[in-house]
Design a protein around this motif. Structure first.
Motif, mmCIF file in Angstrom:
data_model
loop_
_atom_site.group_PDB
_atom_site.id
_atom_site.type_symbol
_atom_site.label_atom_id
_atom_site.label_comp_id
_atom_site.label_asym_id
_atom_site.label_seq_id
_atom_site.Cartn_x
_atom_site.Cartn_y
_atom_site.Cartn_z
ATOM 1 N N GLU A 138 0.840 -1.206 0.000
ATOM 2 C CA GLU A 138 0.000 0.000 0.000
ATOM 3 C C GLU A 138 0.874 1.255 0.000
ATOM 4 O OE1 GLU A 138 -3.882 1.837 0.170
ATOM 5 O OE2 GLU A 138 -3.189 -0.203 -0.248
ATOM 6 N N SER A 139 1.944 1.228 0.762
ATOM 7 C CA SER A 139 2.816 2.405 0.878
ATOM 8 C C SER A 139 3.550 2.686 -0.422
ATOM 9 C CB SER A 139 3.822 2.204 2.017
ATOM 10 O OG SER A 139 3.155 2.057 3.255
ATOM 11 N N ILE A 140 4.135 1.658 -1.049
ATOM 12 C CA ILE A 140 4.904 1.903 -2.268
ATOM 13 C C ILE A 140 4.001 2.283 -3.427
ATOM 14 C CG2 ILE A 140 4.982 -0.453 -3.225
ATOM 15 C CD1 ILE A 140 7.998 0.072 -3.751
ATOM 16 N N ASN A 141 2.786 1.701 -3.456
ATOM 17 C CA ASN A 141 1.847 2.073 -4.525
ATOM 18 C C ASN A 141 1.385 3.519 -4.370
ATOM 19 O OD1 ASN A 141 1.951 -0.401 -5.833
ATOM 20 N ND2 ASN A 141 0.149 -1.222 -4.794
ATOM 21 N N SER A 142 1.240 3.962 -3.134
ATOM 22 C CA SER A 142 0.760 5.331 -2.898
ATOM 23 C C SER A 142 1.770 6.380 -3.341
ATOM 24 C CB SER A 142 0.422 5.523 -1.417
ATOM 25 O OG SER A 142 1.593 5.463 -0.623
ATOM 26 N N THR A 143 3.070 6.016 -3.402
ATOM 27 C CA THR A 143 4.089 6.978 -3.847
ATOM 28 C C THR A 143 4.085 7.144 -5.363
ATOM 29 O OG1 THR A 143 5.833 5.303 -4.116
ATOM 30 C CG2 THR A 143 5.555 6.290 -1.911
ATOM 31 N N LEU A 154 6.572 3.601 -8.995
ATOM 32 C CA LEU A 154 6.702 2.463 -9.905
ATOM 33 C C LEU A 154 5.812 2.673 -11.118
ATOM 34 C CD1 LEU A 154 6.625 -0.468 -7.324
ATOM 35 C CD2 LEU A 154 8.630 0.468 -8.482
ATOM 36 N N ARG A 155 6.114 1.980 -12.181
ATOM 37 C CA ARG A 155 5.364 2.139 -13.425
ATOM 38 C C ARG A 155 4.049 1.369 -13.417
ATOM 39 N NH1 ARG A 155 8.380 4.028 -17.611
ATOM 40 N NH2 ARG A 155 7.523 2.600 -19.179
ATOM 41 N N MET A 156 3.883 0.408 -12.474
ATOM 42 C CA MET A 156 2.642 -0.345 -12.316
ATOM 43 C C MET A 156 2.419 -0.585 -10.827
ATOM 44 S SD MET A 156 2.966 -3.173 -15.397
ATOM 45 C CE MET A 156 1.304 -3.801 -15.136
ATOM 46 N N PHE A 157 1.189 -0.943 -10.460
ATOM 47 C CA PHE A 157 0.874 -1.213 -9.060
ATOM 48 C C PHE A 157 1.261 -2.643 -8.688
ATOM 49 C CE2 PHE A 157 -2.280 2.303 -9.597
ATOM 50 C CZ PHE A 157 -1.740 3.143 -8.630
ATOM 51 N N GLN A 192 5.580 -6.905 -24.211
ATOM 52 C CA GLN A 192 6.387 -5.801 -24.736
ATOM 53 C C GLN A 192 6.452 -4.652 -23.736
ATOM 54 O OE1 GLN A 192 8.199 -5.878 -27.662
ATOM 55 N NE2 GLN A 192 9.103 -4.049 -26.736
ATOM 56 N N ARG A 193 5.361 -4.460 -22.990
ATOM 57 C CA ARG A 193 5.349 -3.396 -21.986
ATOM 58 C C ARG A 193 6.465 -3.603 -20.965
ATOM 59 N NH1 ARG A 193 0.077 -3.238 -18.528
ATOM 60 N NH2 ARG A 193 -0.808 -3.045 -20.617
ATOM 61 N N HIS A 194 6.690 -4.864 -20.575
ATOM 62 C CA HIS A 194 7.745 -5.129 -19.588
ATOM 63 C C HIS A 194 9.134 -4.979 -20.198
ATOM 64 C CE1 HIS A 194 5.148 -6.150 -16.298
ATOM 65 N NE2 HIS A 194 4.461 -6.977 -17.066
ATOM 66 N N PHE A 195 9.297 -5.404 -21.446
ATOM 67 C CA PHE A 195 10.586 -5.175 -22.107
ATOM 68 C C PHE A 195 10.865 -3.669 -22.216
ATOM 69 C CE2 PHE A 195 10.030 -9.489 -24.211
ATOM 70 C CZ PHE A 195 11.051 -10.079 -23.481
ATOM 71 N N GLY A 242 11.888 -1.730 -9.176
ATOM 72 C CA GLY A 242 10.957 -1.695 -10.303
ATOM 73 C C GLY A 242 11.439 -2.533 -11.466
ATOM 74 N N ARG A 243 12.739 -2.422 -11.800
ATOM 75 C CA ARG A 243 13.255 -3.237 -12.894
ATOM 76 C C ARG A 243 13.249 -4.712 -12.510
ATOM 77 N NH1 ARG A 243 19.173 -2.130 -15.375
ATOM 78 N NH2 ARG A 243 19.782 -3.113 -13.401
ATOM 79 N N GLY A 244 13.563 -4.983 -11.244
ATOM 80 C CA GLY A 244 13.518 -6.373 -10.787
ATOM 81 C C GLY A 244 12.128 -6.965 -10.888
ATOM 82 N N MET A 245 11.092 -6.159 -10.622
ATOM 83 C CA MET A 245 9.721 -6.650 -10.763
ATOM 84 C C MET A 245 9.409 -6.984 -12.221
ATOM 85 S SD MET A 245 8.037 -7.079 -7.969
ATOM 86 C CE MET A 245 6.398 -7.192 -8.707
ATOM 87 N N ASP A 246 9.887 -6.159 -13.151
ATOM 88 C CA ASP A 246 9.695 -6.495 -14.572
ATOM 89 C C ASP A 246 10.386 -7.811 -14.914
ATOM 90 O OD1 ASP A 246 8.126 -4.324 -15.658
ATOM 91 O OD2 ASP A 246 9.865 -3.028 -15.357
ATOM 92 N N GLN A 247 11.599 -7.997 -14.399
ATOM 93 C CA GLN A 247 12.300 -9.263 -14.635
ATOM 94 C C GLN A 247 11.507 -10.435 -14.053
ATOM 95 O OE1 GLN A 247 14.722 -8.735 -16.545
ATOM 96 N NE2 GLN A 247 16.292 -7.328 -15.797
ATOM 97 N N LEU A 248 10.925 -10.231 -12.879
ATOM 98 C CA LEU A 248 10.133 -11.278 -12.233
ATOM 99 C C LEU A 248 8.925 -11.637 -13.085
ATOM 100 C CD1 LEU A 248 10.477 -12.762 -9.502
ATOM 101 C CD2 LEU A 248 8.895 -11.123 -8.504
ATOM 102 N N MET A 249 8.260 -10.638 -13.673
ATOM 103 C CA MET A 249 7.100 -10.904 -14.525
ATOM 104 C C MET A 249 7.496 -11.675 -15.777
ATOM 105 S SD MET A 249 4.624 -9.679 -12.775
ATOM 106 C CE MET A 249 5.654 -10.264 -11.425
ATOM 107 N N LEU A 250 8.714 -11.395 -16.294
ATOM 108 C CA LEU A 250 9.193 -12.072 -17.506
ATOM 109 C C LEU A 250 9.889 -13.394 -17.191
ATOM 110 C CD1 LEU A 250 10.556 -8.993 -19.472
ATOM 111 C CD2 LEU A 250 8.515 -10.347 -20.009
ATOM 112 N N ARG A 251 9.824 -13.820 -15.928
ATOM 113 C CA ARG A 251 10.401 -15.091 -15.472
ATOM 114 C C ARG A 251 11.927 -15.127 -15.621
ATOM 115 N NH1 ARG A 251 5.561 -14.303 -14.584
ATOM 116 N NH2 ARG A 251 3.939 -15.833 -15.052
#
Length: 685
Positions: free
Chosen positions: A475-480, A483-486, A503-506, A528-537
């Motif tokens: 909740e705290s990080i999303n409120s700031t 990041l580019r996504m919640f 493509q959005r994550h790339f 934030g970049r690590g989360m994109d990497q996590l989504m792309l496995r």
């Protein structure tokens, strides 16, 4: 079935990635690894996008075609899988997996001889491989060569005598060759080797019925199959048939009710329940059941005939005439339904129409007798209980030598037989390449715990769980809005099957690459970049970025949690399905790193139940059940409506033999919306 070969992971920094609009600039080794990770976790559409990029950049990469074929195979695109596997073979004819994948694709396309040829090519490289031989035997059986299939199964059993599915497969072939004694012996041996072979119980129950009408023995085997497949409606339909034959009317009725709950669109349970209700003169409810059958299938002649009888019984003659007219239209040359209509008209007092039908019934009966004597008809042709196209078995009565009255009685009896369901699960292949999962996953009888919670940008809400769980740090990080996504915390993350989302994550990674290269690094940017990497496995890159975030902000709770998520995925990829106490000792170092990260997350977020929950799953999977219970206890103490934690703790209690505690936890989990609890409870009982 699900264990994936240990892939060679080549560590390449994502900083080396260039924009993806120029195919030659992508890092193909890393893209291949990501695609393989996605296949393991079932993200087939996303995996295809990765392999597409590799093929665009390097069109002669045979393994990109092979792995894209595997992804297509798991999406039931057998034509595409065959084409990609063929291209992989053209580029490199010495990779066994390519022949196996193409064989599986061709087998599903009905190209059985071509599939057999592919399996033979693979067997040239892997002699006596039981999985390839098993698939070959299935293809031989499907191509109408039971003797060849039998020889192949014999060879498998000779070289792999403890391979349970081979005995089951051989039993099916033996049944097709009418060798019931040999089939029964093989089924018994298969069950001795593996108590979880549902098909073995189903086939053995069928033999007990057909060979000796041993309904008690068949009931025991059907009960065993239901414990393994508690969601299969047809098993309850068949158990009801057995219970009815054992004079257990209420048990049969209960099974029909439950089968309808499981599958409200299957007409068989409604039809059979209607017959049972007819027997006890519960006419209105019986009419309702037959009417439901006819809403599902308006041309079901059995239901029309039985409803016509009930309408006649309840003196609703106009509706009875409407139904029997449709039966006569389906069987215009048969005397029995015409005679039935004569009886209705006679009861109505309509003598002219009654005599017309009586004369017509007599004429049809005379023709039936003549045709029967001339050999033009068999007994079942004139009293087919399934309709003109379905071919019901004959009772052996000489129907055509009887009067119209007797033909009508036989016709009614045949239309009032309980139906059974074909419950045998289609035999699936046993794949040497463990990435080929196939439809067998739909029938997996192994009960698993609820999944761990992961940080994600996506969720798959259900009717019972319409939203994700709350975590204060999220909740705290999303409120700031930095990041580019919640961010969300979920244990039901969906597969990513939209190329635009991929493509959005790339693109997001490229944004972070550029930003970090030109600005003072911040922990949130690496996160934030690590989360994109996590989504792309791309789990190794995710670990690197979360580590950088932690170096800059040592109290970054979500970074510890996300790094533990990624490390867990890397461990799963290394192990496949080999989670055991021995593998625990081999990977104790990796587990300590994961536990350390979850402990840090708990230290900085002491009211969060999720680190304890995830640790409990890992302890349970590696055999430390007492430690698992302790962690689930802590999670539930922090969140007393944590349904997933109750489910997993109940699961572990059952493994420890503590049935009372397990039952209580599963009951509570079910009340909290974890519907799988009821299936597990039924099986445990």
């Amino acid at each position: 079935m699900r264990k994936v070969p240990l892939f060679l992971f080549i560590m390449v920094s994502f900083f080396a990635l260039m924009p993806f609009n120029t195919s030659a600039q992508i890092n193909t080794d890393q893209m291949m690894r990501m695609g393989q990770n996605m296949i393991y976790f079932g993200d087939y559409e996303l995996a295809i996008q990765c392999f597409n990029r590799v093929i665009e950049a390097k069109p002669r990469t045979e393994r990109a075609f092979l792995y894209r074929a595997i992804a297509l195979l798991n999406l039931d695109d057998y034509t595409g899988a065959e084409a990609d596997a063929s291209r992989a073979i053209e580029l490199n004819p010495f990779i066994t997996d390519s022949y196996e994948v193409r064989g599986v694709a061709r087998q599903n396309l009905g190209k059985f001889n071509d599939a057999i040829s592919d399996y033979d090519n693979a067997l040239d490289l892997l002699r006596d491989n039981k999985n390839l031989l098993f698939n070959k035997a299935l293809a031989q059986e499907a191509s109408g060569k039971p003797e060849d299939a039998l020889a192949t199964f014999n060879h498998i059993i000779l070289t792999s005598p403890s391979y349970d599915n081979a005995y089951l497969g051989r039993a099916k072939v033996e049944l097709s060759l009418a060798d019931t004694t040999a089939a029964l012996a093989d089924l018994n041996h298969a069950i001795d080797l593996n108590k979880n072979l549902a098909n073995a119980y189903i086939l053995r129950a069928a033999i007990a019925i057909e060979q000796s009408r041993d309904f008690n023995r068949a009931l025991e085997d059907t009960d065993a199959a239901i414990k393994l497949l508690p969601q299969m409606a047809g098993l309850y339909i068949n158990r009801a048939f057995l219970r009815y034959n054992l004079d257990d009317y209420f048990g049969a009725m209960s099974d029909y009710d439950y089968a309808i709950t499981l599958d409200p669109t299957d007409p068989t349970a409604y039809f059979n329940r209607g017959l049972l209700r007819t027997e006890v003169a519960d006419n209105d409810k019986a009419i309702a059941d037959f009417s439901t059958v006819l809403r599902i299938d308006p041309d079901d002649v059995r239901a029309l005939y039985n409803r016509a009888m009930l309408y006649r019984t309840t003196h609703n003659y106009d509706k009875a005439i409407d139904d029997i007219n449709k039966v006569i239209d389906a069987f215009p040359q048969m005397s029995a339904p015409v005679f039935f209509r004569f009886e209705i008209y006679d009861e109505m007092g309509n003598r002219s129409l009654a005599m017309r039908d009586y004369d017509k019934a007599m004429a049809l009966a005379k023709k039936e007798r003549a045709d029967y004597d001339a050999g033009k008809l068999t007994a079942s042709d004139t009293a087919d209980a399934n309709g003109p196209d379905k071919g019901a078995p004959s009772t052996g009565d000489n129907d055509n030598r009887n009067s119209p009255e007797e033909n009508a009685r036989i016709f009614a009896n045949r239309f009032s037989l309980l139906l059974t369901a074909d419950n045998e699960i289609e035999t699936e292949g046993e794949y040497n390449n463990k990435s080929i999962r196939g439809k067998v996953q739909d029938y997996n009888v192994n009960i698993r715990m609820q999944e761990p919670f992961m940080l994600s940008y996506y969720s798959s809400p259900t009717e019972l769980a319409p939203s994700t769980y709350f975590m204060q740090e999220i909740e705290s990080i999303n409120s700031t809005r930095t990041l580019r996504m919640f961010v969300q915390i979920v244990n039901n993350q969906p597969s990513l099957d939209d190329p635009d989302i991929v493509q959005r994550h790339f693109d997001s990674i490229e944004y972070y690459n550029s930003y970090l290269a030109s600005h003072q690094p911040r922990a949130v940017d690496y996160f934030g970049r690590g989360m994109d990497q996590l989504m792309l496995r791309n789990y190794e890159a995710a670990v690197e970025d979360m580590t950088r975030a932690i170096d800059l902000a040592p109290d970054f709770t979500l970074a510890y949690f996300a790094r533990a998520n990624a490390l867990t995925r890397i461990l799963q990829l290394s192990l496949g399905d080999d989670s055991s106490e021995s593998s625990y000792q081999m990977h104790i170092g990796r587990l300590r790193n994961i536990f350390s990260d979850y402990d840090k997350a708990s230290e900085f977020s002491p009211r969060s139940p999720f680190p304890h929950y995830n640790k409990g799953i890992l302890y349970a999977e590696f055999g430390d059940l007492d430690a698992a219970i302790e962690e689930f206890d802590k999670a539930i103490a922090l969140k007393n409506d944590f349904g997933e934690a109750y489910y997993n703790r109940g699961f572990v209690y059952f493994k420890l033999g503590k049935k009372a505690e397990g039952t209580a936890d599963l009951s509570r989990a079910g009340q909290l919306g974890i519907t799988q609890s009821y299936n597990l409870l039924k099986r445990m009982k």
